[in-house]
Design a protein around this motif. Structure first.
Motif, PDB file in Angstrom:
ATOM      1  N   UNK B 153       0.834  -1.222   0.000  1.00 54.47           N
ATOM      2  CA  UNK B 153       0.000   0.000   0.000  1.00 54.47           C
ATOM      3  C   UNK B 153       0.863   1.265   0.000  1.00 54.47           C
ATOM      4  N   UNK B 154       0.571   2.154  -0.923  1.00 51.31           N
ATOM      5  CA  UNK B 154       1.277   3.432  -0.960  1.00 51.31           C
ATOM      6  C   UNK B 154       2.675   3.367  -1.565  1.00 51.31           C
ATOM      7  N   UNK B 155       3.134   2.160  -1.923  1.00 45.96           N
ATOM      8  CA  UNK B 155       4.479   2.044  -2.491  1.00 45.96           C
ATOM      9  C   UNK B 155       4.465   2.309  -3.993  1.00 45.96           C
ATOM     10  N   UNK B 156       5.613   2.727  -4.510  1.00 41.90           N
ATOM     11  CA  UNK B 156       5.778   2.839  -5.965  1.00 41.90           C
ATOM     12  C   UNK B 156       6.208   1.466  -6.465  1.00 41.90           C
ATOM     13  N   UNK B 175      -2.014  -2.827  -8.061  1.00 43.70           N
ATOM     14  CA  UNK B 175      -2.905  -1.682  -7.940  1.00 43.70           C
ATOM     15  C   UNK B 175      -4.049  -1.942  -6.974  1.00 43.70           C
ATOM     16  N   UNK B 178      -3.234  -1.133  -3.569  1.00 41.83           N
ATOM     17  CA  UNK B 178      -2.987   0.292  -3.337  1.00 41.83           C
ATOM     18  C   UNK B 178      -1.550   0.743  -3.583  1.00 41.83           C
ATOM     19  N   UNK B 179      -0.809   0.014  -4.414  1.00 37.82           N
ATOM     20  CA  UNK B 179       0.478   0.535  -4.874  1.00 37.82           C
ATOM     21  C   UNK B 179       0.213   1.539  -5.993  1.00 37.82           C
ATOM     22  N   UNK B 180       1.210   2.389  -6.258  1.00 40.05           N
ATOM     23  CA  UNK B 180       1.169   3.260  -7.438  1.00 40.05           C
ATOM     24  C   UNK B 180       2.018   2.580  -8.492  1.00 40.05           C
ATOM     25  N   UNK B 181       1.374   2.121  -9.562  1.00 41.88           N
ATOM     26  CA  UNK B 181       2.007   1.155 -10.466  1.00 41.88           C
ATOM     27  C   UNK B 181       2.330   1.770 -11.829  1.00 41.88           C
ATOM     28  N   UNK B 182       3.510   1.452 -12.327  1.00 38.46           N
ATOM     29  CA  UNK B 182       3.884   1.800 -13.698  1.00 38.46           C
ATOM     30  C   UNK B 182       4.306   0.513 -14.409  1.00 38.46           C
ATOM     31  N   UNK B 197      12.963   4.799  -9.130  1.00 41.62           N
ATOM     32  CA  UNK B 197      12.022   5.409  -8.185  1.00 41.62           C
ATOM     33  C   UNK B 197      11.174   4.362  -7.468  1.00 41.62           C
TER      34      UNK B 197
END
Lengths: 288, 288
Positions: B153-156, B175, B178-182, B197
């Motif tokens: 959660x909250x991790x990149x 996702x 709650x991760x920020x996913x690329x 990052x």
């Protein structure tokens, strides 16, 4: 540069009209759109008139706000079977006593012009697969980029918001176009660090002026989808529309930006709905 | 720290055995898995033995490499209807003369223990919806993070590779947590700027040693999924397995990393397959 969604929407509607007319001449069929509305809040003319303009036969059914789920499902089922209907739209959000999963799952995946059926979302996510329909607001954003010749392939794109109806399909669409996509959401720490790297930013969260000028890489392309109504005693009716993107600040940094104009965005969404209906009709009639 | 996938896989299999035994005692039913293999390349024991160990009845059907699509579809259809079968696995990749879309679409979405059906992918992508099954290799990666108490959660998070069977579902799973996913892919420019990052990096592209030590933020958690076989005259059989992640370099920078050990990863994938079969059987029998 400021995007002119109105002009793009009108162009798209012109193109649809050409196609529906070609279709009618060739196979004596016109695309049909069925719309289910609840209560009196929405005008049926908002659907009938644009349909009429482009040669799409629009049938609006208005149900009471307190209709039962069964009633809605009966209409959906009839439209699924009706060969003159190629697209089915159910007003969203639904009245609160209905389960949107049941209604959305009931719409034939081939006539799901909203593109919200999980099978359509899955096909959108998968490489080498094609959804029957793509959700119209995200599709409109991509269309805007295409028509202004902004390259998507290889670009860093950020979608702000991860809703099923906008954020997720928008990210999937950008990915299909070979962008490198990041979705930012409420749990994202320091979102401005991520947006500052983006060539394309699309926001749909409904947080007034959240995205400031300092969040933007100079020259980025910025599309605002989320809009909020805020009080403003100096405005004609005491309120005004504000986007997620702080227009005044971002305008100075971005190379292109959408204005906060509810009307043009709505027309664009309508144009994409009619475009989805046309695509669906062409596929069902096997008309190329 | 080096992840021990073998220990995690064994723990998961122990937990499955407890559940299948509880299920058998309570409702006199055991989970059933049907596997369709082609040719002689894969051993049926590789499926039967792990199944036996955890109390899952595994039925392996071996078809000729040149079987027709109709034959496969007939088996799939029988397994769809068989109440003793709760999971259906078709060997992938399929023989080249078959269309994987037709086969994947034919597997009942409820018994799709591979999780590759577009409806399952769509449900995975949508907030508030639950897929029947989640693709097992991405699911195994998330399970590894959970069991080692790494917060998501909250991790990149960065997923390298956008395949339907790994990259896309892995990104969707991260996702959901709650991760920020690329997602990084072949069209991404300067991927190392993005990986640097990331708090969590998962790679599945099959490019030997692509991800170097300089690509990693100190302390990041790195999971390798893609492996390649490269020639190495000094190795016992003249070749060795190499991951997408350059282990020797990344090991020094990351806080946690998976070793490049084909066996343990395969066992983990097998454990997740059995876990999916158990989940499916519990759902079908309405057994909590």
């Amino acid at each position: 540069m400021v995007f002119d969604e109105m002009v793009v929407a009108v162009n798209i509607m012109d193109e649809i009209r050409v196609e529906t007319s070609r279709m009618e001449k060739s196979i004596s069929a016109v695309p049909g759109l069925a719309v289910i509305l609840f209560g009196d809040s929405k005008s049926s003319k908002a659907y009938e008139v644009p349909g009429l303009m482009v040669g799409i036969k629009t049938l609006v059914v208005r149900l009471a706000e307190d209709s039962s789920e069964e009633e809605v499902l009966k209409y959906v089922s009839n439209f699924n079977d009706d060969p003159c209907v190629h697209g089915i739209l159910v007003q969203s959000p639904l009245p609160s006593h209905m389960d949107d999963k049941n209604i959305l799952n009931a719409v034939s995946v081939e006539k799901d012009v909203d593109g919200f059926h999980p099978l359509n979302i899955g096909l959108l996510a998968m490489r080498g697969r094609e959804p029957f329909c793509v959700p119209r607001i995200p599709k409109g954003c991509i269309e805007l980029l295409h028509r202004y010749n902004f390259e998507i392939k290889g670009k860093r794109a950020v979608v702000i918001g991860r809703s099923n109806i906008f954020g997720v399909p928008a990210a999937l669409l950008l990915q299909r176009e070979d962008a490198t996509v990041t979705i930012i959401h409420s749990r994202t720490k320091n979102p401005e660090e991520i947006t500052r790297q983006a060539d394309i930013i699309i926001s749909a969260v409904g947080q007034p002026n959240m995205v400031r000028g300092t969040w933007i890489k100079p020259g980025a392309v910025v599309i605002n989808v989320g809009t909020s109504v805020v009080k403003d005693p100096s405005a004609p009716y005491g309120f005004r529309m504000v986007g997620d993107i702080c227009y005044e600040e971002v305008f100075k940094v971005a190379s292109a930006i959408t204005p906060v104009s509810g009307g043009a965005s709505l027309l664009m969404a309508k144009a994409m709905l009619l475009s989805n209906t046309l695509t669906s009709a062409k596929r069902i009639h096997n008309f190329m």
